[in-house]
Design an enzyme around this catalytic site. Structure first.
Site, mmCIF file in Angstrom:
data_model
loop_
_atom_site.group_PDB
_atom_site.id
_atom_site.type_symbol
_atom_site.label_atom_id
_atom_site.label_comp_id
_atom_site.label_asym_id
_atom_site.label_seq_id
_atom_site.Cartn_x
_atom_site.Cartn_y
_atom_site.Cartn_z
ATOM 1 N N THR A 90 0.857 -1.191 0.000
ATOM 2 C CA THR A 90 0.000 0.000 0.000
ATOM 3 C C THR A 90 0.889 1.235 0.000
ATOM 4 O O THR A 90 1.680 1.435 0.925
ATOM 5 C CB THR A 90 -0.899 -0.018 1.250
ATOM 6 O OG1 THR A 90 -1.704 -1.199 1.190
ATOM 7 C CG2 THR A 90 -1.796 1.204 1.309
ATOM 8 N N CYS A 96 -3.210 -2.324 9.160
ATOM 9 C CA CYS A 96 -3.567 -1.597 7.933
ATOM 10 C C CYS A 96 -4.427 -0.366 8.172
ATOM 11 O O CYS A 96 -4.027 0.748 7.829
ATOM 12 C CB CYS A 96 -4.297 -2.539 6.982
ATOM 13 S SG CYS A 96 -3.323 -3.996 6.619
#
Ligand code: UGA
Length: 442
Positions: free
Chosen positions: A122, A263
């Protein structure tokens, strides 16, 4: 069948490596951690993830999957390289791209001239393009192309999510790159998985927008649960009815002690930081970060209210240390905040988790770790449930009333049967489920 290298064997990298091997490719997973590589080649998982071990063993056995520390050897024989290394947060919340950049440099040095580099990590918007430029600045003649292909796996359901994703997002500049990646995922396409093809910046932002929206949804229901507690409303029915509205959807509306994990917290902070650097004030995203921190501190505040303020010297059973069920991951787990607050208040903590005790012990070595939930509650003045493990749904109230010293149950995940708890003489508090009589007697 393609020869693929997957750099980074954390959650995302390992599941992707195993999944791609299972789809018929020859895959080499790469990591800098020797111990991990040795474990993986033996078919052992370095973390707990339901179902993954069987796929790991089967694909190693088939000869389609192996692991190495040697990035050059893996890259040189591959036509596609997936990058799934960590992008940990810096002090200011922005993503640290150091590992990604050193991996890209190795790819630039060793990759064959027509290689597709797939960014799974990411990364902040603009990173995939910048990494492509970094490769070109080192190997101008080579036709190495970078694409963004964000991952939406959930810990605890990663295998299911890999093979049955809601969508596959491909952010690519050329038809060549799109076709290669779509080809790799073609087995999924047969299952009618929608493909979203777009530019790299859009793909990168889809990932952040998704995680930030999920974090917002959870925080919204958590704050509604706090309000429901005060006014005597039932959050389960509120969430259910909200979910019946097709515009809202029923998922991610379960109240808890706050969201955690590796996350959502990291990505939402990185998104706020990206907004700042482009002069866009992401006020909603920033409020969610602050609200979630506040929600985590509410747990011990509620416990103090129930106990009549004094916690010093009391024994508190904490059930659930992982940030959610079906994982051994404690990163940014609400339990870290709760246990720190309890110790700060002078309580003795007796903790249990079916999978996460080893990881939690690395942070809090000195609390008592117990072999079962029932063991943890022995002599406890109060019990708090923080993670929704299935085994906590069937705690034995008869046994509990025998072994616990006190009668206070704080169930932040609403896993216990509140009526049964009260029938057994417990002072039960759920999260957003206060019963009417309690409100009226205040
Ligand atoms: C999340 C996303 O769900 C994945 O799609 C994404 O790929 C992943 O981050 C990532 O970016 O790698 P994960 O961190 O595994 O996955 O965990 P979630 O299932 O999203 O749960 C996050 C937190 O929210 C947990 O603490 C969980 O307990 C909490 N939660 C979730 C609630 O409190 N209530 C809910 O209704 C749902």
């Amino acid at each position: 069948m393609k020869d693929i290298a997957v750099i980074g064997t954390g959650y995302v990298g390992l599941v992707v490596a195993v999944g791609l091997a299972d789809l018929g490719n020859r895959v080499t997973g790469v990591d800098i951690d020797d111990v991990k590589i040795a474990m993986l080649n033996e078919g052992e998982l370095p973390f707990y993830e339901p179902g993954l071990k069987d796929y790991l063993e089967a694909n190693i056995e088939s000869g389609r999957l192996d692991f190495t520390r040697d990035i050059a050897a893996a890259v040189v024989k591959s036509s596609v390289v997936f990058l799934a290394v960590g992008t940990p947060p810096r002090r200011d919340g922005s993503a640290n791209l150091e590992y990604l950049e050193s991996s890209i440099d190795a790819v630039a040095e060793h990759a064959p001239s027509r290689t597709l580099v797939v960014i799974k990590s990411t990364v902040p918007v603009g990173t995939s393009r910048a990494l492509g430029e970094r490769i070109r600045s080192r190997r101008s003649a080579a036709g190495i192309e970078v694409v963004s292909n964000p991952e939406f796996l959930r810990e605890g359901r990663a295998v299911q999510d890999f093979f049955h994703p809601d969508r596959v997002v491909i952010g690519a500049e050329s038809e060549w790159a799109r076709e290669i990646l779509a080809g790799i995922y073609s087995a999924l396409r047969l299952n009618e998985v929608p493909f979203v093809c777009c530019d790299m910046e859009t793909a990168e932002l889809i990932k952040y927008a998704t995680n930030a929206f999920l974090a917002t949804k959870i925080t919204f229901i958590n704050q509604m649960a706090s309000l429901a507690d005060k006014v005597g409303a039932d959050i389960a029915l509120i969430a259910k009815s909200m979910g019946m509205d097709g515009r809202i959807g029923e998922k991610f509306l379960h109240p808890g002690p706050g969201f955690g994990g590796s996350c959502l917290p990291k990505d939402i902070r990185a998104l706020a930081s990206t907004g700042d650097s482009f002069d866009v004030h992401m006020s909603l995203v920033k409020s969610v970060i602050a609200a979630n921190e506040e929600l985590k501190t509410r747990v011990v505040m509620r416990l103090k209210e129930l106990l009549g303020t004094r916690i010093r010297g009391l024994s508190i059973a904490v059930l659930g240390l992982a940030f959610k069920s079906n994982t051994d991951d404690v990163r940014e787990s609400p339990a870290l905040r709760v246990v720190a607050d309890l110790l700060e208040e002078g309580a003795f903590v007796r903790a249990h988790d079916p999978q996460a005790m080893d990881n939690f012990r690395a942070v809090f070595p000195d609390i008592s770790y117990c072999a079962s939930g029932h063991e943890a509650m022995k002599g406890a003045d109060a019990l708090v449930i923080l993670t929704e493990w299935n085994e906590y749904r069937s705690l034995d109230f008869n046994l509990m009333s025998k072994v616990m010293k006190g009668r206070i149950l704080l169930d932040m995940r609403n896993v216990l049967n509140s009526r049964l708890a009260r029938e057994h003489g417990f002072v039960y508090r759920g999260n957003g489920r206060v019963i009417k009589e309690l409100i009226q007697s205040r």
